[in-house]
Scaffold this motif. Structure first.
Motif, PDB file in Angstrom:
ATOM      1  N   ASP A 166      37.926  46.562  23.582  1.00 40.67           N
ATOM      2  CA  ASP A 166      38.863  47.613  23.191  1.00 40.67           C
ATOM      3  C   ASP A 166      40.026  47.083  22.359  1.00 40.67           C
ATOM      4  N   PHE A 167      40.095  45.783  22.172  1.00 46.68           N
ATOM      5  CA  PHE A 167      41.177  45.216  21.366  1.00 46.68           C
ATOM      6  C   PHE A 167      40.809  45.279  19.898  1.00 46.68           C
ATOM      7  N   ARG A 168      41.833  45.470  19.050  1.00 43.75           N
ATOM      8  CA  ARG A 168      41.617  45.678  17.620  1.00 43.75           C
ATOM      9  C   ARG A 168      42.328  44.623  16.764  1.00 43.75           C
ATOM     10  N   ASN A 169      42.638  43.492  17.331  1.00 45.15           N
ATOM     11  CA  ASN A 169      43.280  42.426  16.555  1.00 45.15           C
ATOM     12  C   ASN A 169      42.276  41.732  15.647  1.00 45.15           C
ATOM     13  N   CYS A 170      42.781  41.109  14.601  1.00 44.92           N
ATOM     14  CA  CYS A 170      41.928  40.324  13.704  1.00 44.92           C
ATOM     15  C   CYS A 170      41.517  39.022  14.381  1.00 44.92           C
ATOM     16  N   TRP A 171      40.462  38.417  13.867  1.00 45.02           N
ATOM     17  CA  TRP A 171      39.947  37.172  14.441  1.00 45.02           C
ATOM     18  C   TRP A 171      40.940  36.021  14.315  1.00 45.02           C
ATOM     19  N   LEU A 172      41.722  36.017  13.251  1.00 43.77           N
ATOM     20  CA  LEU A 172      42.605  34.885  12.985  1.00 43.77           C
ATOM     21  C   LEU A 172      43.554  34.612  14.138  1.00 43.77           C
ATOM     22  N   VAL A 173      44.172  35.657  14.693  1.00 42.71           N
ATOM     23  CA  VAL A 173      45.209  35.439  15.700  1.00 42.71           C
ATOM     24  C   VAL A 173      44.662  34.988  17.040  1.00 42.71           C
ATOM     25  N   GLU A 174      43.390  35.228  17.305  1.00 43.44           N
ATOM     26  CA  GLU A 174      42.837  34.845  18.604  1.00 43.44           C
ATOM     27  C   GLU A 174      42.283  33.423  18.620  1.00 43.44           C
ATOM     28  N   GLN A 175      42.279  32.758  17.466  1.00 42.36           N
ATOM     29  CA  GLN A 175      41.741  31.404  17.415  1.00 42.36           C
ATOM     30  C   GLN A 175      42.582  30.448  18.256  1.00 42.36           C
ATOM     31  N   PRO A 176      41.949  29.488  18.923  1.00 38.33           N
ATOM     32  CA  PRO A 176      42.691  28.547  19.781  1.00 38.33           C
ATOM     33  C   PRO A 176      43.748  27.777  18.999  1.00 38.33           C
TER      34      PRO A 176
ATOM     35  N   GLY B  49      48.542  59.267  29.091  1.00 41.60           N
ATOM     36  CA  GLY B  49      49.347  58.649  30.141  1.00 41.60           C
ATOM     37  C   GLY B  49      49.410  57.137  30.136  1.00 41.60           C
ATOM     38  N   ARG B  50      48.761  56.490  29.179  1.00 42.12           N
ATOM     39  CA  ARG B  50      48.841  55.021  29.109  1.00 42.12           C
ATOM     40  C   ARG B  50      50.065  54.607  28.299  1.00 42.12           C
ATOM     41  N   ASP B  51      50.844  53.680  28.844  1.00 41.51           N
ATOM     42  CA  ASP B  51      51.983  53.153  28.101  1.00 41.51           C
ATOM     43  C   ASP B  51      51.618  51.810  27.488  1.00 41.51           C
ATOM     44  N   GLY B  52      52.605  51.143  26.893  1.00 43.54           N
ATOM     45  CA  GLY B  52      52.333  49.864  26.252  1.00 43.54           C
ATOM     46  C   GLY B  52      51.801  48.819  27.212  1.00 43.54           C
ATOM     47  N   ASP B  53      52.317  48.806  28.445  1.00 41.74           N
ATOM     48  CA  ASP B  53      51.838  47.840  29.427  1.00 41.74           C
ATOM     49  C   ASP B  53      50.365  48.072  29.761  1.00 41.74           C
ATOM     50  N   ALA B  54      50.001  49.334  29.935  1.00 38.33           N
ATOM     51  CA  ALA B  54      48.606  49.642  30.259  1.00 38.33           C
ATOM     52  C   ALA B  54      47.685  49.226  29.120  1.00 38.33           C
ATOM     53  N   LEU B  55      48.107  49.459  27.888  1.00 47.21           N
ATOM     54  CA  LEU B  55      47.276  49.079  26.750  1.00 47.21           C
ATOM     55  C   LEU B  55      47.176  47.570  26.606  1.00 47.21           C
ATOM     56  N   ALA B  56      48.215  46.852  26.981  1.00 52.02           N
ATOM     57  CA  ALA B  56      48.177  45.391  26.885  1.00 52.02           C
ATOM     58  C   ALA B  56      47.358  44.761  27.999  1.00 52.02           C
ATOM     59  N   PHE B  57      47.510  45.277  29.212  1.00 52.25           N
ATOM     60  CA  PHE B  57      46.961  44.573  30.377  1.00 52.25           C
ATOM     61  C   PHE B  57      45.766  45.244  31.045  1.00 52.25           C
ATOM     62  N   ARG B  58      45.430  46.462  30.636  1.00 51.39           N
ATOM     63  CA  ARG B  58      44.340  47.154  31.321  1.00 51.39           C
ATOM     64  C   ARG B  58      43.154  47.452  30.411  1.00 51.39           C
TER      65      ARG B  58
ATOM     66  N   LEU C 287      41.457  34.194  26.655  1.00 52.44           N
ATOM     67  CA  LEU C 287      42.890  34.450  26.557  1.00 52.44           C
ATOM     68  C   LEU C 287      43.292  35.622  27.448  1.00 52.44           C
ATOM     69  N   LEU C 288      42.490  36.699  27.427  1.00 54.21           N
ATOM     70  CA  LEU C 288      42.821  37.873  28.223  1.00 54.21           C
ATOM     71  C   LEU C 288      42.723  37.591  29.720  1.00 54.21           C
ATOM     72  N   CYS C 289      41.812  36.708  30.117  1.00 51.28           N
ATOM     73  CA  CYS C 289      41.711  36.345  31.536  1.00 51.28           C
ATOM     74  C   CYS C 289      43.032  35.793  32.047  1.00 51.28           C
ATOM     75  N   SER C 290      43.663  34.979  31.223  1.00 48.24           N
ATOM     76  CA  SER C 290      44.953  34.404  31.598  1.00 48.24           C
ATOM     77  C   SER C 290      46.069  35.427  31.478  1.00 48.24           C
ATOM     78  N   MET C 291      46.103  36.158  30.365  1.00 46.47           N
ATOM     79  CA  MET C 291      47.200  37.082  30.094  1.00 46.47           C
ATOM     80  C   MET C 291      47.210  38.265  31.064  1.00 46.47           C
TER      81      MET C 291
ATOM     82  N   PRO D 158      48.723  41.430  36.372  1.00 47.65           N
ATOM     83  CA  PRO D 158      48.720  42.889  36.540  1.00 47.65           C
ATOM     84  C   PRO D 158      47.386  43.450  37.020  1.00 47.65           C
ATOM     85  N   ARG D 159      46.294  42.746  36.744  1.00 43.99           N
ATOM     86  CA  ARG D 159      45.004  43.226  37.253  1.00 43.99           C
ATOM     87  C   ARG D 159      44.812  42.871  38.724  1.00 43.99           C
TER      88      ARG D 159
END
Length: 276
Positions: A104-114, A90-99, A260-264, A268-269
């Motif tokens: 639980d995130f699976r991104n590489c380290w490179l993209v999260e760098q400041p 029952g989770r959609d794209g919004d739930a996976l992005a914001f909840r 980054l997630l605190c801001s993003m 919705p939270r």
């Protein structure tokens, strides 16, 4: 995330992919994880580029970075939406992005760098977009119809991302003494995160074997050849190999992702039942 126009899929395709039978639940879990990786890479880098809005060196660059961010968020919308379908709870794209929480995130380290300064941002963009373009080129032939459809459109967008980043790396590297120093520093800082892009673990190996994903090792030499050519044209030095930073695909991240997630995820939270 805002809804987007549907991706054009091959005739008769539904985007349902290869794991609809209950007996293949374990393989469905691998597909879910792989889709998270694709979606999270695009989502987090899109968020990072969006932070430049109103702060870029010029109006033209400001618009370019904003459009690149929108391209990536669009890719993330489709990949995470498909991941929610595969997960089936029952989770959609919004739930996976914001909840989801940071682990639980699976991104590489490179993209999260400041972002750092503009040179550091362009270094990050060159290193990631070159890899992403090569990956998407291969995913256009994925046996998962939605992945193939998204890749066919996204590879055109990412080609522009890579070309813009390469132009700025050359411009700054072969510019003033100050711009050259900053560009070299940016590449040196980001280089340690490149090896993670080519790690083939159980998930990525299974997806490659099933024709859903791609073997990153198959284009490692092409990647380094492209990046090396840009760095040489910029009259910069190829960064020295460093101890690689790994773990993003397993949910091990730097402190930067949490901030980054605190801001993003704040809105919705804070208002979980709000609707547009």
């Amino acid at each position: 995330m805002a809804s987007l126009p549907p991706i054009d899929l091959p005739s008769g395709a539904t985007g349902s992919g290869a794991f609809d039978e209950p007996a293949e639940a374990e393989s469905a879990s691998a597909l879910f994880d792989y889709l998270l990786r694709l979606g999270d890479d695009a989502l987090i880098l899109g968020q990072r580029l969006g932070e430049w809005c109103g702060h870029a060196p010029s109006v033209e660059v400001d618009l370019s970075l904003a459009n690149m961010a929108l391209d990536l968020i669009g890719q993330a919308t489709h990949f995470l939406g498909r991941a929610g379908e595969v997960e089936g709870i029952g989770r959609d794209g919004d739930a996976l992005a914001f909840r989801r929480d940071v682990l639980d995130f699976r991104n590489c380290w490179l993209v999260e760098q400041p972002n750092g300064d503009f040179a550091q941002t362009m270094a990050r963009q060159l290193l990631f977009s070159t890899w992403q373009k090569l990956l998407l080129d291969r995913l256009t032939g994925s046996s998962d119809e939605l992945i193939a459809g998204v890749a066919q459109k996204a590879v055109k967008e990412v080609t522009y991302h890579q070309e813009l980043a390469a132009e700025w790396v050359v411009r700054l590297g072969d510019g003033t003494e100050e711009s050259r120093r900053r560009m070299q520093d940016g590449l040196d800082w980001m280089w340690r995160f490149v090896p993670e892009l080519f790690v083939m673990d159980e998930v990525s190996s299974e997806m490659s074997q099933r024709g859903i994903g791609a073997d990153a090792g198959s284009f490692r030499e092409d990647y380094h050849g492209i990046v090396r050519a840009v760095i040489e044209e910029a009259t910069l030095e190829l960064p020295k190999d460093q101890r690689p930073i790994l773990g993003g695909r397993r949910g091990h991240h730097s402190e930067h992702l949490g901030h980054l997630l605190c801001s993003m995820q704040f809105l919705p939270r804070t208002y979980p039942d709000a609707v547009w």
